[in-house]
Design a protein around this motif. Structure first.
Motif, PDB file in Angstrom:
ATOM      1  N   UNK A   3     -31.055  -7.287  42.944  1.00 49.58           N
ATOM      2  CA  UNK A   3     -32.238  -6.566  43.423  1.00 49.58           C
ATOM      3  C   UNK A   3     -33.044  -5.984  42.262  1.00 49.58           C
ATOM      4  N   UNK A   4     -33.207  -6.781  41.223  1.00 52.02           N
ATOM      5  CA  UNK A   4     -33.901  -6.291  40.037  1.00 52.02           C
ATOM      6  C   UNK A   4     -35.325  -5.867  40.369  1.00 52.02           C
ATOM      7  N   UNK A   5     -36.031  -6.678  41.136  1.00 54.92           N
ATOM      8  CA  UNK A   5     -37.411  -6.328  41.493  1.00 54.92           C
ATOM      9  C   UNK A   5     -37.448  -5.035  42.295  1.00 54.92           C
ATOM     10  N   UNK A   6     -36.468  -4.846  43.175  1.00 55.71           N
ATOM     11  CA  UNK A   6     -36.412  -3.613  43.951  1.00 55.71           C
ATOM     12  C   UNK A   6     -36.280  -2.387  43.064  1.00 55.71           C
ATOM     13  N   UNK A   7     -35.444  -2.480  42.054  1.00 53.82           N
ATOM     14  CA  UNK A   7     -35.304  -1.369  41.114  1.00 53.82           C
ATOM     15  C   UNK A   7     -36.580  -1.169  40.293  1.00 53.82           C
ATOM     16  N   UNK A   8     -37.206  -2.286  39.872  1.00 57.97           N
ATOM     17  CA  UNK A   8     -38.429  -2.174  39.078  1.00 57.97           C
ATOM     18  C   UNK A   8     -39.554  -1.524  39.871  1.00 57.97           C
ATOM     19  N   UNK A   9     -39.594  -1.790  41.161  1.00 56.96           N
ATOM     20  CA  UNK A   9     -40.632  -1.193  42.001  1.00 56.96           C
ATOM     21  C   UNK A   9     -40.415   0.309  42.194  1.00 56.96           C
ATOM     22  N   UNK A  10     -39.176   0.769  42.001  1.00 60.61           N
ATOM     23  CA  UNK A  10     -38.870   2.186  42.195  1.00 60.61           C
ATOM     24  C   UNK A  10     -38.868   2.984  40.899  1.00 60.61           C
ATOM     25  N   UNK A  11     -38.608   2.309  39.784  1.00 61.50           N
ATOM     26  CA  UNK A  11     -38.521   3.009  38.496  1.00 61.50           C
ATOM     27  C   UNK A  11     -39.908   3.399  37.995  1.00 61.50           C
ATOM     28  N   UNK A  12     -39.925   4.368  37.093  1.00 57.88           N
ATOM     29  CA  UNK A  12     -41.183   4.792  36.479  1.00 57.88           C
ATOM     30  C   UNK A  12     -41.586   3.891  35.326  1.00 57.88           C
ATOM     31  N   UNK A  13     -40.623   3.151  34.783  1.00 60.21           N
ATOM     32  CA  UNK A  13     -40.920   2.253  33.682  1.00 60.21           C
ATOM     33  C   UNK A  13     -39.697   1.434  33.317  1.00 60.21           C
ATOM     34  N   UNK A  14     -39.917   0.397  32.524  1.00 58.30           N
ATOM     35  CA  UNK A  14     -38.851  -0.480  32.039  1.00 58.30           C
ATOM     36  C   UNK A  14     -38.857  -0.456  30.518  1.00 58.30           C
ATOM     37  N   UNK A  15     -37.661  -0.380  29.923  1.00 57.93           N
ATOM     38  CA  UNK A  15     -37.546  -0.412  28.477  1.00 57.93           C
ATOM     39  C   UNK A  15     -36.740  -1.635  28.066  1.00 57.93           C
TER      40      UNK A  15
ATOM     41  N   UNK B  18     -46.186  10.908  29.967  1.00 57.16           N
ATOM     42  CA  UNK B  18     -47.479  10.541  30.563  1.00 57.16           C
ATOM     43  C   UNK B  18     -47.345   9.177  31.237  1.00 57.16           C
ATOM     44  N   UNK B  19     -46.647   9.141  32.368  1.00 58.17           N
ATOM     45  CA  UNK B  19     -46.396   7.885  33.068  1.00 58.17           C
ATOM     46  C   UNK B  19     -47.701   7.210  33.483  1.00 58.17           C
ATOM     47  N   UNK B  20     -48.666   7.999  33.935  1.00 61.94           N
ATOM     48  CA  UNK B  20     -49.950   7.433  34.364  1.00 61.94           C
ATOM     49  C   UNK B  20     -50.660   6.755  33.200  1.00 61.94           C
ATOM     50  N   UNK B  21     -50.636   7.384  32.037  1.00 63.79           N
ATOM     51  CA  UNK B  21     -51.245   6.784  30.856  1.00 63.79           C
ATOM     52  C   UNK B  21     -50.529   5.519  30.418  1.00 63.79           C
ATOM     53  N   UNK B  22     -49.200   5.538  30.532  1.00 63.66           N
ATOM     54  CA  UNK B  22     -48.392   4.357  30.213  1.00 63.66           C
ATOM     55  C   UNK B  22     -48.790   3.184  31.115  1.00 63.66           C
ATOM     56  N   UNK B  23     -48.907   3.464  32.404  1.00 65.84           N
ATOM     57  CA  UNK B  23     -49.293   2.421  33.353  1.00 65.84           C
ATOM     58  C   UNK B  23     -50.677   1.852  33.024  1.00 65.84           C
ATOM     59  N   UNK B  24     -51.588   2.729  32.653  1.00 64.28           N
ATOM     60  CA  UNK B  24     -52.956   2.284  32.343  1.00 64.28           C
ATOM     61  C   UNK B  24     -52.948   1.315  31.153  1.00 64.28           C
ATOM     62  N   UNK B  25     -52.083   1.575  30.178  1.00 68.28           N
ATOM     63  CA  UNK B  25     -51.992   0.687  29.017  1.00 68.28           C
ATOM     64  C   UNK B  25     -51.474  -0.696  29.384  1.00 68.28           C
TER      65      UNK B  25
END
Length: 345
Positions: free
Chosen positions: A235-247, A304-311
């Motif tokens: 369920x990798x996609x499921x976790x990615x959809x719930x996490x704030x980011x991936x490293x 700054x999760x929102x800024x990270x997403x914007x990038x």
């Protein structure tokens, strides 16, 4: 180019590995897709991989997991390629490319040879001796350094995107996800060392030989309240959809499926300087491999999760165009057709 108006091809895929990583995944997916399009695909491979080959693909089991210079093994491979009436032999990975190169002088003149480089290697001379080479990233294509070379990114089947978001426990801190086989190349030991200075929770998906050493490291660093090793998951996609980011903390990669999956899930990514991350991410999202630098970069982003997403917005769009299955199949078909086009003149 309209492939439908061209002949269908007889393709030999040569895979000399015994693993279960990106190379093998790509070879299975590509072969299955080409067969679905009407091409005759034969998978020449080891006893380990033969049972995993898609059902619509022919399989020939050979002792390719032995010495790549063994005359008896090379003779068996030559016999299959010589008698198979193939149009194209496609070597997946460095070992297969070296074996096909050794035989190229004795193969039928009409048979065209292609090799795909999946990871950075010291010795890639074989890829310059085949009729054409493929790099799964621009970095690898530059490493091959020849005119007849094409970059074709791995393409993912997007049905995994139908997974529902996973329910994950939250402590009030951001939740960051890391995914991969627990081996030295993935750099999870570096990531754990960095995490002592990061105010976020880390979930690690994957299994492998380094599982126990990594668990021990978590305990030694006192990270039990911030880091959880969840093991392997479908369920990798499921976790990615719930996490704030991936490293992605890898020391080396050829093509990072994790980066592609995260971008297709529209989950922000930060990565070390590896393909394909260093080609598609904003350069401010590329970090060094030392734990101190990782800690600084990741701390900046989780604040700054929102800024990270914007990038990542441009990268999300790029992934939807380039990292999808149909795109990979089409580009490979076009390349095969181009290499064989003299037959249609």
């Amino acid at each position: 180019m309209n492939i439908d108006n061209r002949q269908h091809f007889r393709i030999a895929q040569v895979v000399a590995s015994t693993g279960n990583g990106g190379l093998e995944r790509h070879a299975y997916d590509l072969s299955e897709g080409l067969a679905m399009k009407g091409h005759e695909v034969t998978f020449l491979t080891t006893g380990t991989l033969a049972p995993r080959v898609p059902k619509n693909v022919n399989v020939v089991e050979l002792p390719l997991d032995g010495n790549r210079n063994n005359p008896a093994v090379l003779w068996k491979l030559w016999r299959e390629l010589n008698n198979g009436q193939f149009d194209i032999v496609h070597a997946q990975g460095s070992k297969a490319a070296q074996m096909v190169t050794r035989l190229s002088w004795a193969l039928p003149r009409h048979l065209k040879t292609i090799g795909t480089l999946h990871n950075q290697k010291k010795n890639i001379a074989a890829f310059r001796k085949l009729d054409h080479a493929i790099g799964v990233s621009n970095v690898l294509s530059r490493d091959i350094n020849r005119k007849n070379c094409t970059t074709i990114y791995h393409g993912l089947r997007t049905d995994f995107l139908r997974q529902e978001p996973m329910t994950i426990e939250r402590s009030g801190r951001p939740v960051i996800l890391a995914v991969g086989r627990l081996v030295e190349a993935k750099g999870f030991d570096l990531l754990l060392s960095a995490w002592t200075d990061i105010e976020a929770d880390l979930l690690i998906l994957g299994d492998g030989p380094d599982q126990e050493p990594l668990k021990k490291q978590v305990n030694q660093l006192g990270l039990e309240d911030k880091v959880v090793l969840l093991g392997r998951s479908e369920s990798i996609a499921g976790y990615m959809k719930s996490a704030d980011g991936v490293v992605v903390s890898s020391r080396r990669e050829g093509f990072s499926y994790v980066v592609a999956e995260a971008l297709l899930c529209e989950c922000p990514v930060v990565s070390t300087d590896v393909p394909v991350a260093n080609e598609v991410l904003d350069q401010s999202l590329i970090m060094k491999t030392d734990p101190a630098s990782m800690a600084v970069k990741i701390s900046e982003l989780v604040a700054d999760i929102r800024g990270w997403r914007k990038k990542c917005e441009r990268s999300f769009l790029f992934a939807k165009e380039q990292f999808v299955y149909d795109n990979m199949l089409e580009k490979t078909e076009v390349l095969y057709s181009k290499i064989l086009e003299h037959r249609h003149q």
